[in-house]
Design a protein around this motif. Structure first.
Motif, short mmCIF file in Angstrom:
data_model
loop_
_atom_site.label_atom_id
_atom_site.label_comp_id
_atom_site.label_asym_id
_atom_site.label_seq_id
_atom_site.Cartn_x
_atom_site.Cartn_y
_atom_site.Cartn_z
N THR A 174 35.81 35.22 46.74
CA THR A 174 36.02 36.10 47.88
C THR A 174 37.30 35.70 48.60
O THR A 174 37.77 34.56 48.49
N LYS A 175 37.84 36.64 49.35
CA LYS A 175 39.05 36.39 50.14
C LYS A 175 38.80 36.94 51.54
O LYS A 175 38.54 38.15 51.70
N TYR B 58 41.37 30.98 48.97
CA TYR B 58 40.38 31.78 48.24
C TYR B 58 39.08 30.99 48.14
O TYR B 58 39.09 29.82 47.75
N ASP C 92 40.25 45.77 44.27
CA ASP C 92 41.44 45.93 45.10
C ASP C 92 41.05 46.80 46.29
O ASP C 92 40.97 48.02 46.19
N MET D 299 37.94 42.69 39.16
CA MET D 299 38.59 42.46 40.45
C MET D 299 38.54 43.73 41.28
O MET D 299 38.78 44.83 40.76
N TRP E 146 36.43 39.74 45.90
CA TRP E 146 37.69 39.87 45.18
C TRP E 146 37.44 39.91 43.67
O TRP E 146 37.72 40.91 43.03
#
Length: 562
Positions: free
Chosen positions: A441-442, A272, A541, A539, A447
């Motif tokens: 961020t991912k 991450y 999704d 967050m 994120w």
């Protein structure tokens, strides 16, 4: 006997007091996350959250809503922020799919010198009064954000705060508490009572508070833009008042102020990417802590265990030594930033940690040198804003310019008076800053936008939130509700240089066995109230196409969506 046992169980099992008989999630979680499809806001005040949601529903984007909420918070939570303070933000722009950083901190008066403090016998810059006042950067920061990303007219963005200032709002319990404490000290300063003590007293819980002076100031700004604040009558009023009080802030200091767009910096923590802003803020410390801790396997180290707390505390000590030595205004000093957040440097520092003993102190690394509010908003288009704003020391300097309805910050206190120090006072320089927004961020996608208020607690809190999410598999609300670690060292006059083992303060919820073993390792364990920060988070999704919102149970915060 049963009554005695029950009392002892409650006394020595504090987790039971957090959320009894919870069906899902951790015992310490106060509630489930808020989940919504179209937009989400999380601020430290329910009415400010509502303002942000209203702006989103009227067609504004996340940037518009964040500015509107921040303006409302300056009115409703003057115990932590206002247009007399500074601002920092990280923006995820859905169109370019990039992060942008804004440094909206103000600079020291250009006519004030280090020699002045030396010649007048100052060992540190005072915490209150005219001398620690630096240029307030918030208003310019609003307009910088709005010019680049905003979509709604500024008059419409600021109208909710103006209406609340004119018509009034009920003061919440926690803010009334801090307001009263500040009034006991600040009522001696000119114009404070007129603005903040209607009827001669600080407002009580539930009392309707109005600030017509601030309403007029905000309306002037809404109509005239940032120049109405920095180059008009407002600027002259501020400068004249501060100089009458014996300070140095001038009209020219205000007129020449600009915010700065900066590149966010990051460290990858177990896949991450955690993003912070570079100095003059302290976000680098959160990245340094995480880099050091990544070398340990927390799959085998449970949350709240002795080793969890010990390793975190030692990593914090190491990072804060570098924080004290290197972090300053990059316009005045070369900061070895890449080295500070490199994996190689983290490995080198990690070797200094003794698994069986707490260190009294660490030396800073040898490198080649070259009370606050937080809010976050997300919109239907995918824009996300991580924004933090503060006056410092709660309400600020005590300096309330006549007729304007707000207090000026005292960030200048954080300069060092030590010649040769990176953060030494210089004219036109930005001080070391405590307030920091964060983002995760991912794989290049947004994120989590999050932050945690509270002085030196902020980088400690950021690192703990990331660990809770990544290492301990907590949900967004659980990660904020989990009991926190706050290590505090003894300090120099600047207030942020640790020189000994310090005090390890543990929030209610850590097992007695952990506390006992930490003491055996040499930690000086203590307890405190109100020093663990205030958390907000959103967050995204991507798979489900929804936002999750979480807010601070220790404050008056609220997350809401639609």
């Amino acid at each position: 006997m049963k009554k005695i046992c029950f009392f002892l169980a409650l006394t020595f099992s504090p987790l039971l007091l957090q959320a009894q008989d919870r069906i899902t999630g951790k015992l310490f979680a106060t509630r489930s996350e808020v989940i919504a499809q179209n937009g989400m806001a999380a601020t430290s005040h329910p009415l400010a959250t509502q303002v942000a949601i209203d702006i989103l529903q009227k067609g504004g984007n996340a940037i518009d809503a964040a500015i509107a909420a921040n303006a409302a918070l300056g009115l409703m939570e003057p115990t932590g922020n206002g247009i007399g303070g500074d601002i920092f933000a990280i923006v995820w722009d859905a169109e370019t799919k990039q992060l942008y950083g804004l440094n909206g901190s103000g600079r020291s008066p250009k006519s004030l010198s280090l020699a002045y403090f030396k010649e007048n016998g100052y060992e540190k810059i005072p915490s209150h009064g005219p001398l620690p006042v630096s240029v307030p950067g918030t208003v310019d920061g609003w307009f910088a954000l709005h010019e680049r990303f905003g979509s709604m007219e500024m008059e419409e963005v600021l109208e909710p705060a103006i209406e609340y200032a004119e018509e009034g709002f009920p003061v919440t319990e926690l803010i009334a508490y801090y307001w009263g404490r500040s009034a006991d000290f600040m009522d001696k300063y000119p114009n404070f009572k007129e603005v903040y003590m209607p009827g001669g007293e600080a407002p009580e819980t539930g009392e309707i508070f109005k600030n017509p002076q601030l309403a007029n100031t905000l309306r002037t700004i809404a109509r005239g833009g940032r120049d109405a604040f920095y180059e008009g009558d407002i600027a002259r009023t501020i400068a004249d008042f501060i100089q009458e009080q014996g300070g140095f802030l001038s009209y020219e200091d205000l007129a020449s102020h600009t915010s700065e767009w900066v590149e966010p910096i990051s460290a990858n923590y177990r896949g991450y990417d955690v993003w912070e802003l570079p100095p003059n803020g302290q976000g680098t410390a959160a990245l340094q802590i995480l880099n050091i801790l990544e070398g340990y396997d927390f799959d085998t180290i449970p949350f709240g265990s002795t080793m969890h707390v010990h390793l975190f505390t030692e990593a914090k000590k190491l990072a804060f030594e570098d924080r004290a030595k290197f972090y300053a205004d990059p316009d005045f000093v070369d900061i070895p930033l890449e080295e500070l957040i490199s994996e190689e440097y983290a490995a080198e520092r990690r070797e200094l940690i003794d698994l069986n003993r707490a260190a009294n102190s660490y030396d800073a690394g040898k490198l080649e040198q070259g009370n606050t509010i937080y809010l976050t908003v997300a919109d239907e288009a995918g824009n996300m804003v991580s924004l933090i704003q503060s006056n410092y020391r709660g309400m600020g300097s005590g300096m309330v310019p006549p007729g304007l309805g707000f207090m000026l910050q005292d960030r200048g206190e954080l300069f060092s008076l030590e010649e040769g120090h990176a953060n030494v006072f210089e004219p036109g320089k930005r001080p070391f800053h405590t307030i920091i927004p964060a983002f995760i961020t991912k794989d290049g996608s947004p994120w989590i936008s999050f932050g945690l208020m509270g002085g030196a607690m902020q980088p400690q809190g950021h690192a703990q939130i990331v660990m809770n999410l990544v290492d301990f598999d907590m949900g967004l609300q659980e990660a904020g509700d989990a009991p926190r670690i706050h290590h505090e060292g003894s300090s120099e006059p600047t207030g942020y240089k640790m020189t000994d083992g310090g005090i390890l303060q543990l929030e209610t919820g850590f097992p007695y066995e952990t506390i006992r073993e930490l003491m055996r390792l040499g930690h000086d364990v203590g307890f405190t109230l109100g020093a663990y920060g205030g958390y907000q988070a959103i967050m995204f999704d991507e798979d489900k196409g929804v936002y999750y919102g979480a807010s601070e149970s220790r404050k008056d915060g609220q997350a809401a969506g639609y």
